[in-house]
Design an enzyme around this catalytic site. Structure first.
Site, mmCIF file in Angstrom:
data_model
loop_
_atom_site.group_PDB
_atom_site.id
_atom_site.type_symbol
_atom_site.label_atom_id
_atom_site.label_comp_id
_atom_site.label_asym_id
_atom_site.label_seq_id
_atom_site.Cartn_x
_atom_site.Cartn_y
_atom_site.Cartn_z
ATOM 1 N N ASP A 62 -20.501 17.445 37.561
ATOM 2 C CA ASP A 62 -21.480 16.401 37.257
ATOM 3 C C ASP A 62 -22.332 16.773 36.052
ATOM 4 O O ASP A 62 -22.568 17.961 35.779
ATOM 5 C CB ASP A 62 -22.404 16.166 38.463
ATOM 6 C CG ASP A 62 -21.660 15.600 39.662
ATOM 7 O OD1 ASP A 62 -20.566 15.042 39.472
ATOM 8 O OD2 ASP A 62 -22.185 15.734 40.786
ATOM 9 N N ARG A 63 -22.820 15.763 35.384
ATOM 10 C CA ARG A 63 -23.645 15.966 34.190
ATOM 11 C C ARG A 63 -24.853 16.852 34.476
ATOM 12 O O ARG A 63 -25.200 17.736 33.686
ATOM 13 C CB ARG A 63 -24.110 14.605 33.657
ATOM 14 C CG ARG A 63 -24.984 14.691 32.418
ATOM 15 C CD ARG A 63 -25.398 13.310 31.961
ATOM 16 N NE ARG A 63 -26.236 13.363 30.773
ATOM 17 C CZ ARG A 63 -26.747 12.303 30.170
ATOM 18 N NH1 ARG A 63 -26.501 11.100 30.651
ATOM 19 N NH2 ARG A 63 -27.503 12.434 29.094
#
Length: 316
Positions: free
Chosen positions: A145-146
């Site tokens: 995930d970012r």
């Protein structure tokens, strides 16, 4: 003299390309086209595989037939790093924790997307291609995930990519994450197996009996007054799996904007926390060429280390 207009193309996928994601295939084929445009034409269904609309994560199969729409490329576009990204690219170079002729491993910073798209024109993979222009092939082996920091594995050869993807599918790759969760996680709660279902409209993941089977294993590393540092090991690789399983267990991860608890965020803010406390700390796999057993770790940054020190001080 009029320049010839681009036309619709049909491409038949060969075995050496099979297994690659359609978005990565398009980015490699149209290197001068912004990633935002690639994802836009996918979203609008202008790219078809076997006459059907597909999603960016679709993995190409041998003998698939891709329909490519006409794409106009501005002649002024160059495959260079925009000036606004120079600092970002330079910073990523310092995040390399392992590299050889076949693989590259980063300690990805939180807040950095692994690839462009979804409103972002530049991500980790685009930056690494700019930093390694002499490397003809660079592809993400997996994604995080970012807002999650930590280990990100990149392949330098297609054969290496496919070998590592097989290891992921066969679940022989082991990944360990550090997460700061709310409350006191019971040491006896070692495994969460709640099935997960993703809402394709908003990408929110929820526990749902009709969802996909999932398993995350948890181990208590350190307990504080109102928080616990745990090691999370995903056995399956579903979207937001660790975050949702932690929430489902009653112990959401600190500063999780989707699945967290604002009261816990406010508590941890006093220790300097201002980001998701989820870090991919370690990965174990077999090197696809040398067959060496790889065991790579990536340290938490100073911000996360400072939060842990602050929590320890409160307990002493």
């Amino acid at each position: 003299m009029n320049r010839e207009e681009p036309k619709v193309q049909f491409i038949k996928i060969s075995d050496d390309i099979a297994g690659q994601r359609i978005d990565n295939f398009l980015r490699n084929r149209f290197k001068k086209v912004p990633s935002s445009m690639i994802y836009r034409i996918l979203r609008k269904g202008r790219v078809r595989v076997n006459k059907k609309r597909i999603k960016p994560e679709y993995k190409l199969k041998n003998e698939d037939v891709i329909r490519l729409p006409p794409i106009k490329i501005q002649e002024t576009m160059e495959v260079t790093v925009p000036n606004t990204n120079l600092e970002f690219v330079t910073r990523l170079e310092k995040c390399v924790v392992y590299e050889d002729d076949h693989i590259l491993i980063l300690n990805k910073p939180s807040g950095t997307a692994v690839h462009g798209g979804s409103g972002l024109c530049f991500g980790v993979i685009e930056a690494m291609r700019a930093l390694r222009p002499y490397v003809r092939f660079l592809e993400l082996v997996h994604r995080i995930d970012r807002d999650t920091s930590g280990i990100l594995l990149i392949a330098k050869k297609r054969s290496v990519l496919r070998h590592l993807q097989v290891q992921f599918r066969e679940k022989t790759v082991k990944k360990h994450y550090f997460a700061l969760v709310m409350g006191n996680w019971k040491p006896t709660m070692c495994k969460v197996t709640a099935p997960l279902l993703k809402n394709e409209m908003n990408s929110i993941v929820r526990v749902n009996q009709s969802g996909k089977k999932c398993e995350t294993r948890f181990k208590v590393l350190e307990q504080f007054e109102e928080a616990t540092l745990v090691q999370a090991t995903p056995i399956t690789g579903r979207t937001h799996q660790i975050r949702v399983h932690a929430q489902y267990s009653g112990h959401p991860i600190a500063w999780d904007g989707r699945y967290g608890d604002q009261r816990f965020d406010a508590y941890t803010k006093q220790f300097g926390l201002s980001r998701l406390f989820l870090h991919a700390a370690n990965i174990k796999f077999t090197h696809p060429v040398t067959e060496e057993k790889m065991d790579i770790s990536a340290p938490m940054n100073k911000l996360l280390e400072g939060v842990i020190e602050g929590l320890r001080s409160c307990c002493s």
